[in-house]
Design a protein around this motif. Structure first.
Motif, short mmCIF file in Angstrom:
data_model
loop_
_atom_site.label_atom_id
_atom_site.label_comp_id
_atom_site.label_asym_id
_atom_site.label_seq_id
_atom_site.Cartn_x
_atom_site.Cartn_y
_atom_site.Cartn_z
N ILE A 8 -60.35 -54.45 -66.35
CA ILE A 8 -59.68 -55.48 -67.14
C ILE A 8 -58.20 -55.21 -67.36
CG2 ILE A 8 -60.11 -54.41 -69.42
CD1 ILE A 8 -60.76 -57.25 -70.48
N GLY A 9 -57.76 -53.97 -67.12
CA GLY A 9 -56.39 -53.59 -67.47
C GLY A 9 -55.31 -53.97 -66.48
N HIS A 14 -55.83 -58.69 -66.81
CA HIS A 14 -55.76 -58.80 -68.27
C HIS A 14 -55.19 -60.15 -68.68
CE1 HIS A 14 -51.37 -57.91 -68.60
NE2 HIS A 14 -51.50 -58.30 -69.86
N ASN A 15 -54.31 -60.72 -67.85
CA ASN A 15 -53.79 -62.05 -68.15
C ASN A 15 -54.89 -63.11 -68.04
OD1 ASN A 15 -50.72 -62.52 -68.65
ND2 ASN A 15 -50.83 -60.78 -67.24
N LEU A 16 -55.77 -62.96 -67.05
CA LEU A 16 -56.90 -63.89 -66.92
C LEU A 16 -57.84 -63.73 -68.11
CD1 LEU A 16 -58.55 -66.00 -65.43
CD2 LEU A 16 -59.53 -64.17 -64.01
N GLU A 36 -49.36 -49.87 -70.59
CA GLU A 36 -48.61 -50.93 -71.23
C GLU A 36 -47.95 -51.82 -70.17
OE1 GLU A 36 -48.82 -51.65 -74.19
OE2 GLU A 36 -49.37 -49.84 -75.27
N PRO A 37 -47.76 -53.11 -70.45
CA PRO A 37 -48.04 -53.79 -71.72
C PRO A 37 -49.47 -54.31 -71.84
CG PRO A 37 -46.96 -55.32 -70.25
CD PRO A 37 -47.05 -54.01 -69.49
N SER A 38 -50.30 -54.11 -70.79
CA SER A 38 -51.67 -54.63 -70.84
C SER A 38 -52.42 -54.11 -72.06
CB SER A 38 -52.43 -54.22 -69.57
OG SER A 38 -51.77 -54.63 -68.40
N LYS A 39 -52.24 -52.83 -72.36
CA LYS A 39 -52.99 -52.20 -73.46
C LYS A 39 -52.72 -52.90 -74.79
CE LYS A 39 -53.88 -47.61 -75.40
NZ LYS A 39 -53.50 -46.17 -75.33
#
Length: 455
Positions: A8-9, A14-16, A36-39
């Motif tokens: 997912i990261g 992660h945007n989806l 980051e920035p996903s986290k």
């Protein structure tokens, strides 16, 4: 719907996930590491996994679907459990198609320019408050995320990447979208790790053109001879709409675009970006935006993140960073900056770190790519080559590939960082090109020396 993301990261994944949560879906996910920035973005929406790793117990029959990221391998424990249970498993592009199969799909493909063209289209539509679903490969000013999905919007605008879909689906992503309206910007050999010959790479674009829905259209850059050949040879029953680079001039560091109403200053520059603009204009017109409205909106487009992005400026110097790493992108970006500032010294830093860039045969494609720079510096780490399990690449091979006698080559982070930090940038234009981080270089401190910090 209940959707679980394996890996997912990732930037796209992660945007989806965020887009689906915003749509009202129940979203869970796993990953072995999230940067980051996903986290922070996942955490803010309550989607960050409680702990990193793969947990087969997260996979159960109550899930409606699995979305499998490219980062996950074929022996991933969660994937194996999902296969054992017979759950529906989608790759990222497959799932986007499922979400958009009842919409008009607009797909932007090409070895280069696709992110910028997609960004231009979305900027124009947003300027005129025209709502569409979308997926783009960069963070855009004025947009909360890189993916947006709704029930009601009529159009879905998709950046069409030619890389593989997942560990269990080896088809290029853009083969799965089945566009109604398509664009093809350029073809230049890339992703040599999965397309070991140019012919194999070229074949993917033939399949893309043939995948367009019958009665649809392909807008294509007829100045790119390979694009022209691929599109014109296709027997798919679609409208074929060529475009060329519009007339423009550069005066005192400002690009002036020729329009029916006369010259108009624009924020982006370089022949490749003017070509991108021409393609974006035709797509917007196909979507119902008239020419005058397109020009009004595009005047304020500043570019996609990391695509010729101005990061610092003073009275005597300007610094840009660009995602460019493939030969065609490096050449186009370097020429664009020199054309925009012909009277200034151009210092170009290029990091090589992709699989393709370390292949001895592919290296030859870099011939002349940095010729427009007054001073050219290449940085790469031999350990990056070793990690990819490739044969050693020597500085002499790099020098021979670029065919530039005064090329400076650095192979360790410390000496490269010292060189960058000690450099005198007065009266210069500085260009940083990489899809990496220059061995951990503190780019912020460098640009702070050059001028006012822009990011």
């Amino acid at each position: 719907m209940k959707i679980h993301f394996i890996a997912i990261g990732g930037s796209a994944m992660h945007n989806l996930a965020l887009a689906l949560a915003n749509k009202g879906y129940t979203v869970t996910g796993s990953d072995d590491v999230i940067f980051e920035p996903s986290k922070s973005r996942l955490n803010a929406e309550g989607l960050l996994p409680a702990e990193f790793g793969w947990f087969p117990e997260k996979i159960h029959n109550d899930l409606d679907a699995i979305v499998l990221g490219m980062h996950a391998k074929a022996d991933n424990p969660e994937l194996l459990k999902a296969q054992e249970l017979g759950l529906t498993i989608y790759s990222y592009p497959e799932f986007l198609y499922e979400q958009s199969k009842n919409k008009t799909r607009v797909v932007i493909g090409g070895s280069h320019g696709k992110t910028t063209i997609t960004s231009m289209i979305l900027h124009v539509l947003d300027y005129h408050k025209i709502d569409v679903d979308y997926m783009v490969g960069a963070q855009l000013d004025g947009f909360d995320r890189m993916v947006h999905l709704t029930q009601e919007n009529d159009f879905m605008v998709l950046e069409g990447d030619e890389y593989l879909s997942s560990a269990i689906d080896r088809r290029p992503k853009f083969h799965l979208y089945k566009p109604n309206i398509a664009l093809l910007s350029g073809i230049a050999w890339d992703h040599i790790n999965v397309f070991p010959t140019y012919e194999k790479y070229l074949e993917q674009f033939r399949i893309f053109v043939d995948s367009i829905v019958k009665g649809g259209s392909i807008t294509y850059n007829e100045e790119d001879l390979e694009v022209k050949k691929v599109v014109e040879a296709s027997e798919n029953t679609v409208r074929k709409l060529p475009y060329v680079t519009p007339e423009y001039s550069v005066v005192d560091g400002v690009t002036l675009l020729q329009t029916p109403e006369g010259l108009m200053p624009i924020e982006v520059f370089g022949k490749h970006n003017l070509s991108n603009l021409a393609g974006a204009k035709w797509i917007c017109q196909n979507m119902g935006v008239d020419e005058d409205d397109f020009y009004e909106a595009i005047a304020s487009f500043k570019g996609a993140s990391k695509r010729l992005e101005k990061i610092a400026e003073s009275t005597s110097s300007i610094a840009f960073k660009d995602f460019a790493h493939s030969p065609s992108k490096v050449a186009a970006t370097t020429k664009a900056v020199k054309e925009q500032y012909p009277g200034r010294k151009l210092i170009a830093f290029l990091e090589l770190h992709t699989y393709s860039s370390f292949n001895p045969e592919f290296l030859k494609e870099y011939k002349g790519a940095l010729d427009a720079a007054d001073e050219a510096i290449v940085f790469y780490l031999p350990e990056s080559v070793a990690i990819k399990k490739l044969k050693e690449v020597t500085p002499s091979q790099i020098s021979e590939a670029f065919q530039r006698n005064d090329l400076r080559i650095f192979t360790d982070s410390a000496s490269f960082h010292q060189f960058v930090n000690d450099k005198d940038y007065k009266n210069s234009i500085v260009l940083f090109m990489s899809s990496g981080n220059y061995g951990g270089l503190d780019l912020g401190s460098v640009t702070n020396r050059i001028g006012k910090l822009k990011f």
